[in-house]
Design an enzyme around this catalytic site. Sequence first.
Site, mmCIF file in Angstrom:
data_model
loop_
_atom_site.group_PDB
_atom_site.id
_atom_site.type_symbol
_atom_site.label_atom_id
_atom_site.label_comp_id
_atom_site.label_asym_id
_atom_site.label_seq_id
_atom_site.Cartn_x
_atom_site.Cartn_y
_atom_site.Cartn_z
ATOM 1 N N LYS A 79 0.853 -1.191 0.000
ATOM 2 C CA LYS A 79 0.000 0.000 0.000
ATOM 3 C C LYS A 79 0.885 1.236 0.000
ATOM 4 O O LYS A 79 1.973 1.228 0.584
ATOM 5 C CB LYS A 79 -0.862 0.006 1.268
ATOM 6 N N GLY A 179 -26.243 1.812 2.172
ATOM 7 C CA GLY A 179 -25.293 2.456 1.256
ATOM 8 C C GLY A 179 -25.505 1.963 -0.166
ATOM 9 O O GLY A 179 -25.139 0.842 -0.498
ATOM 10 N N VAL A 180 -26.148 2.815 -0.988
ATOM 11 C CA VAL A 180 -26.399 2.399 -2.373
ATOM 12 C C VAL A 180 -25.629 3.310 -3.331
ATOM 13 O O VAL A 180 -26.185 3.953 -4.202
ATOM 14 C CB VAL A 180 -27.910 2.321 -2.712
ATOM 15 N N GLY A 181 -24.317 3.353 -3.136
ATOM 16 C CA GLY A 181 -23.423 4.059 -4.053
ATOM 17 C C GLY A 181 -23.079 3.149 -5.215
ATOM 18 O O GLY A 181 -23.897 2.330 -5.641
ATOM 19 N N ASN A 182 -21.847 3.247 -5.710
ATOM 20 C CA ASN A 182 -21.472 2.467 -6.889
ATOM 21 C C ASN A 182 -21.693 0.971 -6.706
ATOM 22 O O ASN A 182 -22.317 0.316 -7.537
ATOM 23 C CB ASN A 182 -19.998 2.720 -7.222
ATOM 24 N N VAL A 183 -21.201 0.426 -5.609
ATOM 25 C CA VAL A 183 -21.318 -1.025 -5.416
ATOM 26 C C VAL A 183 -22.717 -1.400 -4.916
ATOM 27 O O VAL A 183 -23.335 -2.332 -5.442
ATOM 28 C CB VAL A 183 -20.258 -1.551 -4.426
ATOM 29 N N GLY A 184 -23.213 -0.669 -3.919
ATOM 30 C CA GLY A 184 -24.520 -1.010 -3.340
ATOM 31 C C GLY A 184 -25.627 -0.994 -4.388
ATOM 32 O O GLY A 184 -26.492 -1.877 -4.401
HETATM 33 P P1 NAD Z 1 -19.577 4.998 -2.939
HETATM 34 O O1 NAD Z 1 -18.952 6.207 -2.351
HETATM 35 O O2 NAD Z 1 -19.939 4.990 -4.383
HETATM 36 O O3 NAD Z 1 -20.901 4.605 -2.114
HETATM 37 C C1 NAD Z 1 -20.991 4.687 -0.739
HETATM 38 C C2 NAD Z 1 -22.449 5.075 -0.423
HETATM 39 O O4 NAD Z 1 -22.633 5.033 0.987
HETATM 40 C C3 NAD Z 1 -22.821 6.477 -0.883
HETATM 41 O O5 NAD Z 1 -24.044 6.425 -1.614
HETATM 42 C C4 NAD Z 1 -22.972 7.256 0.418
HETATM 43 O O6 NAD Z 1 -23.931 8.283 0.326
HETATM 44 C C5 NAD Z 1 -23.418 6.150 1.347
HETATM 45 N N1 NAD Z 1 -23.206 6.396 2.772
HETATM 46 C C6 NAD Z 1 -22.202 7.071 3.387
HETATM 47 N N2 NAD Z 1 -22.353 7.040 4.724
HETATM 48 C C7 NAD Z 1 -23.461 6.297 4.951
HETATM 49 C C8 NAD Z 1 -24.129 5.883 6.138
HETATM 50 N N3 NAD Z 1 -23.683 6.209 7.336
HETATM 51 N N4 NAD Z 1 -25.239 5.101 6.009
HETATM 52 C C9 NAD Z 1 -25.692 4.743 4.788
HETATM 53 N N5 NAD Z 1 -25.107 5.124 3.636
HETATM 54 C C10 NAD Z 1 -24.016 5.893 3.723
HETATM 55 O O7 NAD Z 1 -18.572 3.800 -2.588
HETATM 56 P P2 NAD Z 1 -18.527 2.363 -3.259
HETATM 57 O O8 NAD Z 1 -17.478 2.355 -4.303
HETATM 58 O O9 NAD Z 1 -19.911 1.906 -3.587
HETATM 59 O O10 NAD Z 1 -17.951 1.504 -2.053
HETATM 60 C C11 NAD Z 1 -18.804 1.105 -0.988
HETATM 61 C C12 NAD Z 1 -17.977 0.352 0.057
HETATM 62 O O11 NAD Z 1 -17.384 -0.797 -0.533
HETATM 63 C C13 NAD Z 1 -16.808 1.156 0.650
HETATM 64 O O12 NAD Z 1 -16.648 0.782 1.994
HETATM 65 C C14 NAD Z 1 -15.615 0.694 -0.162
HETATM 66 O O13 NAD Z 1 -14.403 0.819 0.571
HETATM 67 C C15 NAD Z 1 -15.968 -0.764 -0.368
HETATM 68 N N6 NAD Z 1 -15.335 -1.363 -1.564
HETATM 69 C C16 NAD Z 1 -15.565 -0.835 -2.782
HETATM 70 C C17 NAD Z 1 -14.966 -1.393 -3.902
HETATM 71 C C18 NAD Z 1 -15.224 -0.850 -5.296
HETATM 72 O O14 NAD Z 1 -14.896 -1.537 -6.278
HETATM 73 N N7 NAD Z 1 -15.784 0.330 -5.421
HETATM 74 C C19 NAD Z 1 -14.134 -2.518 -3.761
HETATM 75 C C20 NAD Z 1 -13.941 -3.064 -2.491
HETATM 76 C C21 NAD Z 1 -14.544 -2.463 -1.387
#
Ligand code: NAD
Length: 349
Positions: A79, A179-184
Amino acid sequence: MVAQTRRMMPPIEYVRLSDEAAGLDGIIAIHSTARGPAAGGCRLWTYDDPEAAMRDAFRLAEGMSYKNAMAHLPLGGGKAVLRRPAGDFDRRALFEAFGEAVEKLDGRYVTAEDVGTGVADMECVARHTRHVAGRTALPGLAGGDPSPWTALGVFEAMKAAVEFRYGSGLAGVTVAISGVGNVGAGLARLLHGAGAKLVVADIDPLRCARLAEETGARIMGIAGIAAVEAEVFAPCALGGALDDATVEALHAKVVCGAANNQLAAPHVADLLMERGIAYAPDYVANAGGIINVAAEYLGESESEVRGRVMAIGPRMRELLDTAASDGLPPPVVADRMAEELMRPETVAA
Ligand code: NAD
């Protein structure tokens, strides 16, 4: 009982980075090269002092060794942690200087984006080294946004965990996603396609509303999502979602999500086990993203990525079966499996 077995080994090598003119101040930690070059993203974050950055780099590099091993990638763990300069700074100069530092390690460390860094930064790094991934995808080759792969891996892990705990498929099962961002959101779409019912919560109401329209998901406030009546709880926001109080309130008997570091403390794994909740260890379930990033570096095709991501389901099932038969929390079994995969004898076989 706190059944924590991870040994917290120090990195085998680390380099302090310092280039005042470019604003570069940080560290590259190489935790393990047992399975191949140490791979792990580059974080740009505000740290009070260099020691705090160093501790984070060591901890995160170790995490990458376990994650990469469990994904059966030919990669070790490393890292880079960079301290964000105060005020305005020349981003291009900083990442070019970082690229020079990566190049000096001669392929022992491979970088990519992480919290606080993005594709444009990795393109700057790539001007000075080829040991970088997370760049713009090339046609026919793996690369680009890792989130859909992470979502697919979590979906496969969840299928396996639901089959293990409830003896059923996902159709008709209720999944609560925090959490319904990119992954959710990607996970929600896959679950909707598989006939699951959804309850979603996010601090961003627009994201929930869009998803509700698309999938018929029910929207909840973030405070109540973990305790909602559902078979599965999927933490897909930030780390530390599972603490004593949340586990006490959980209705679901399966926890499987994308967030990193879901357990607020190691003993939470014991609490989950005591309550009969099948917990899918985060770094096993969410490896789809690093699988995609690794494939980009290794020059693999998208179908190779798919194969590795689809293997997450059977791996999760094996892990949960072993945990049940040995009477151990799944994270402990996951760490043991990863350590076995890092042993020189295993790598040589
Ligand atoms: P993202 O930023 O696109 O989505 C995160 C979502 O969580 C956002 O919609 C945000 O508004 C919401 N959020 C923040 N605080 C919150 C809370 N207290 N309660 C409910 N929702 C809340 O991120 P992502 O890329 O979707 O990643 C989500 C998680 O998965 C992170 O923890 C990230 O480290 C992990 N992750 C992601 C990847 C990837 O490929 N993107 C890979 C491995 C792990």
